[in-house]
Design a protein around this motif. Structure first.
Motif, short mmCIF file in Angstrom:
data_model
loop_
_atom_site.label_atom_id
_atom_site.label_comp_id
_atom_site.label_asym_id
_atom_site.label_seq_id
_atom_site.Cartn_x
_atom_site.Cartn_y
_atom_site.Cartn_z
N UNK A 154 30.57 41.32 34.85
CA UNK A 154 29.40 41.21 33.97
C UNK A 154 28.83 39.79 34.04
N UNK A 155 27.68 39.53 33.42
CA UNK A 155 27.08 38.18 33.49
C UNK A 155 28.01 37.06 33.03
N UNK A 156 28.92 37.34 32.10
CA UNK A 156 29.81 36.28 31.63
C UNK A 156 30.72 35.81 32.77
N UNK A 157 31.07 36.71 33.70
CA UNK A 157 31.92 36.35 34.84
C UNK A 157 31.07 35.75 35.96
N UNK A 158 30.01 36.45 36.37
CA UNK A 158 29.20 35.95 37.49
C UNK A 158 28.52 34.63 37.13
N UNK A 159 28.02 34.51 35.91
CA UNK A 159 27.37 33.26 35.51
C UNK A 159 28.35 32.10 35.52
N UNK A 160 29.57 32.35 35.08
CA UNK A 160 30.59 31.30 35.09
C UNK A 160 30.94 30.89 36.51
N UNK A 161 31.13 31.87 37.39
CA UNK A 161 31.48 31.56 38.78
C UNK A 161 30.38 30.77 39.46
N UNK A 162 29.13 31.19 39.28
CA UNK A 162 28.01 30.49 39.92
C UNK A 162 27.90 29.06 39.41
N UNK A 163 28.07 28.88 38.10
CA UNK A 163 27.99 27.54 37.52
C UNK A 163 29.09 26.64 38.08
N UNK A 462 38.98 33.13 39.57
CA UNK A 462 40.14 33.93 39.17
C UNK A 462 40.33 33.89 37.66
N UNK A 463 40.16 32.73 37.05
CA UNK A 463 40.31 32.61 35.60
C UNK A 463 39.29 33.46 34.87
N UNK A 464 38.03 33.42 35.30
CA UNK A 464 36.99 34.21 34.65
C UNK A 464 37.28 35.70 34.74
N UNK A 465 37.71 36.15 35.92
CA UNK A 465 38.02 37.57 36.10
C UNK A 465 39.19 38.00 35.22
N UNK A 466 40.26 37.22 35.21
CA UNK A 466 41.45 37.58 34.44
C UNK A 466 41.16 37.58 32.94
N UNK A 467 40.40 36.59 32.47
CA UNK A 467 40.10 36.54 31.05
C UNK A 467 39.17 37.68 30.63
N UNK A 468 38.23 38.05 31.51
CA UNK A 468 37.38 39.20 31.20
C UNK A 468 38.21 40.47 31.09
N UNK A 469 39.19 40.63 31.98
CA UNK A 469 40.10 41.77 31.90
C UNK A 469 40.90 41.74 30.60
N UNK A 470 41.38 40.55 30.24
CA UNK A 470 42.21 40.42 29.04
C UNK A 470 41.44 40.76 27.78
N UNK A 471 40.22 40.26 27.66
CA UNK A 471 39.47 40.41 26.42
C UNK A 471 38.71 41.73 26.33
N UNK A 472 38.26 42.26 27.47
CA UNK A 472 37.36 43.41 27.40
C UNK A 472 37.89 44.69 28.06
N UNK A 473 39.01 44.60 28.76
CA UNK A 473 39.49 45.80 29.46
C UNK A 473 40.96 46.13 29.17
N UNK A 474 41.56 45.42 28.24
CA UNK A 474 42.93 45.72 27.85
C UNK A 474 43.02 45.70 26.33
N UNK A 475 44.13 46.19 25.81
CA UNK A 475 44.33 46.15 24.37
C UNK A 475 44.22 47.52 23.74
N UNK A 476 44.20 47.54 22.44
CA UNK A 476 44.29 48.80 21.69
C UNK A 476 42.94 49.31 21.23
N UNK A 477 41.86 48.68 21.67
CA UNK A 477 40.56 49.08 21.15
C UNK A 477 39.86 50.10 22.03
N UNK A 478 40.58 50.65 23.01
CA UNK A 478 40.00 51.72 23.81
C UNK A 478 39.39 51.22 25.11
N UNK A 479 38.84 52.16 25.85
CA UNK A 479 38.29 51.88 27.18
C UNK A 479 36.96 51.15 27.07
#
Length: 666
Positions: A154-163, A462-479
């Motif tokens: 998403x933009x939060x990952x691509x924008x971070x990488x480009x910056x 790598x950090x941006x990708x892993x953190x995006x997975x951690x916050x938005x694609x894992x956990x108990x709040x669903x898919x």
């Protein structure tokens, strides 16, 4: 009885002049002269970075001068092939965007490690090339599978990488700007080098401000030419090496011998290629942002295939893994020249540079401080593109703030921890300093773990990708469901009406009664229930509400101020000849005059212009009530496709009644 004379049915209708077909700026082909000049500008912006990797590798593994010359000419030759592959494309290979290819810095540590562990010098390169070829083949084959991960960008990952790419590259330009062009060693305290660098930047800015048209687009090239001429007059550069160089010099395939294949080396290089795929994805999104093209998973697959094939070619022609060069992404943004054929021309020029050493020496004569001044401008432009992308991110969500700040911190920590002690190599009898390797990676055990710590860009991505997975694609709040994978189903069920309208209004042109009716059907058990809520809402509105929805859609022929179709779903109508465009305008006006609302056609299912035209004129024979129903069905199809675009892993299931109407219309 009418007194007007009857029209002569035998009269020959006037022949309308052929109009130029409308094409996207990316596909425009400039005249040959402009194409060559703009391509050469790309080459100059790219050149220093292109030869830096072979210089570093040669110094680290103890290569002799002749071997280094072979690496540089092979690098230029293969860069040209790789760039043409990516910009022009064949089959499903190449993203067909203005992306210049170069050797990735992410491969430095593994290449040096593999070479030195297998004898060093020329013999060590044989194992490197075996690993490069295998990793390239692997990357080519896994491209379609990697492309499915696009929802994790998403933009939060691509924008971070480009910056991070832009900021991390700035020290490279600064290093050139403080390098003595005669000795190729650092001399930051010399005011003359400062004047060269700042003067070049100032010239580029003035040309961008006061020049118009073509001259403005080559401001970077003109700045470099003027700076080089001034340096030549003052005795700070010369062209003596041009006369000493051979006219023709080709490094043949497997010039150092047959490649050797080592399993550990191959695995290391495959890891590098996966990191390269992430970097290339960031560059593709940045370029898509600049040229105004939406990036789809098919584009990412084509990009990664080209990287893989170019890497295989690199291994055969004595070079290394390839990725998109961010310097040239900045040049596209700075000059506004979006044509991919300019990059293709640059690729052709690089092939010539790899075959004609004399022409390569002319480019090498550009003083480092002049080149550094231009490079700083280009790298900063890349960072600005990243910041622009981050402008789309909702920083009110604390998770996005953590992703961006932590990724920037980790990426720049690694980048700015490089050793202050450069290594030295001999080039044409001169001692050339090349940047030291990262000091941080030396503290990490194991070469595979050292790879992400070897370059700030790699660590940040790598950090941006892993953190995006951690916050938005894992956990108990669903898919993760919507917003490019940043919004979960549980969050959708808890949304306020205002937030739900903001998130999903685009499905139905922001007509609130449809969104509100879908909102009332919460909670949603899955993505299919969410989709069905909009389908049901479309059919349950009153006559007045349904007319409001139909009228909210743009006319089929509506355009923005630059002539692009406002009706973004009408992909079949994006590149029409003038006569075809006029036919669409005529049909749309006649339709609106007859029915009082715009002609709506789901052109994603009507791929050809002729079919769109036939569909529209056929519907003119419908009764008003029937036509309203047809329009609603087309809107339901459009909303269905938009839902697939918005919602991650959406299952494209449409209810039986929509399928039945689709069969009737198809």
């Amino acid at each position: 009885m009418s007194s007007e004379p009857e029209a002569d049915s035998t009269a020959t209708p006037p022949v309308l002049p052929m109009r130029k077909k409308r094409v996207h700026p990316v596909d425009e082909v400039p005249p040959v002269g402009k194409l060559a000049v703009l391509g050469f500008q790309h080459v100059i912006a790219f050149y220093a970075g292109a030869v830096l990797v072979p210089l570093i590798i040669a110094g680290a593994i103890g290569l002799d001068g002749d071997a280094l010359t072979m690496l540089i000419t092979a690098d230029l030759f293969t860069c040209g092939i790789a760039s043409i592959l990516q910009a022009v494309g064949i089959w499903k290979i190449g993203v067909r965007l203005p992306l210049l290819q170069g050797i990735t810095f992410a491969a430095l540590a593994p290449v040096i490690k593999i070479a030195n562990d297998n004898g060093g010098e020329r013999v060590g390169l044989l194992t490197v090339y075996g690993a490069v070829i295998c990793a390239g083949i692997f990357t080519f084959l896994i491209a379609p599978f990697f492309a499915k991960l696009i929802r994790f960008f998403p933009p939060v990952v691509t924008g971070t990488i480009i910056t991070i790419i832009g900021i991390a590259l700035l020290p490279v330009g600064i290093g050139d700007a403080t390098t003595d062009p005669a000795t190729h060693t650092s001399d930051a305290g010399n005011g003359r080098w400062l004047l060269y660098a700042v003067g070049t930047i100032f010239l580029i800015v003035l040309m961008q401000r006061f020049f118009r048209g073509f001259w403005a687009t080559i401001a970077v090239l003109l700045g470099l030419v003027v700076g080089t001429i001034v340096a030549w007059i003052l005795g700070d550069t010369n062209f003596s090496a041009v006369g000493e160089a051979d006219w023709v010099g080709f490094t043949p395939p497997f010039a150092f011998g047959a490649p050797r294949f080592d399993l550990i080396a191959i695995v290391m290089m495959i890891v590098v290629m996966m990191i390269i795929a992430v970097e290339s994805t960031g560059s593709v999104f940045a370029t898509g942002e600049i040229v105004g093209k939406r990036i789809k998973k098919e584009d990412i697959a084509a990009t990664v295939r080209a990287d893989g094939l170019a890497t295989v070619i690199g291994g055969i022609f004595n070079s290394f893994p390839y990725t998109a060069f961010s310097e040239n992404v900045g040049l596209v943004r700075l000059t506004g020249v979006k044509s991919r054929w300019v990059v293709a021309a640059a690729g052709g020029i690089m092939i010539l540079l790899g075959l004609l050493p004399k022409t390569a020496k002319i480019v090498e004569a550009i003083p480092a401080p002049v080149l550094g001044g231009a490079a700083m401008t280009l790298f900063a432009t890349v960072a600005v593109v990243g910041i622009h992308t981050l402008g789309k991110v909702d920083f009110a969500d604390h998770r996005n703030l953590i992703i961006v700040s932590t990724s920037l911190a980790m990426g720049l920590y690694v980048e700015f921890s490089q050793s202050s002690t450069p290594s030295e190599v001999i080039v044409d009898g001169n001692v050339v300093e090349v940047p030291g390797m990262s000091g941080v990676d030396q503290a990490v055990p194991g070469v595979l773990l050292q790879i992400p710590f070897g370059a700030g860009i790699t660590m940040g991505a790598i950090t941006a990708l892993l953190l995006n997975l951690l916050f938005f694609h894992t956990g108990s709040r669903g898919v993760a469901i919507a917003g490019g994978g940043s919004i979960r189903l549980a969050e959708i069920n808890k949304m306020s009406l205002e937030k739900f309208r903001e998130t999903f209004g685009g499905l139905v042109q922001n007509v609130t009664w449809v969104v509100d009716a879908a909102y009332e059907q919460r909670p949603f058990e899955n993505a299919h229930d969410l989709r069905a809520s909009f389908q049901d809402a479309l059919l349950t509105g009153s006559d007045e509400q349904q007319l409001e929805l139909i009228r909210a859609f743009p006319d089929l022929d509506a355009e923005d101020e630059v002539g692009d179709m406002i009706a973004s779903d009408h992909t079949a109508l994006s590149n029409l000849e003038e006569e075809e465009h006029d036919n669409i305008v005529e049909m749309a006006k006649a339709y609106r005059q007859q029915f009082g609302f715009p002609l709506v056609i789901c052109a994603r299912e009507t791929e050809r212009y002729e079919r769109v035209l036939r569909n529209g004129w056929t519907r003119m024979d419908n009764a008003a009530g029937s036509e309203k129903s047809f329009a609603l069905i087309e809107i339901a199809k459009i909303a269905n496709y938009r839902f697939d675009d918005l919602v991650a892993d959406a299952n494209p299931i449409v209810s039986a009644r929509f399928n039945r109407f689709q069969d009737v219309m198809g």
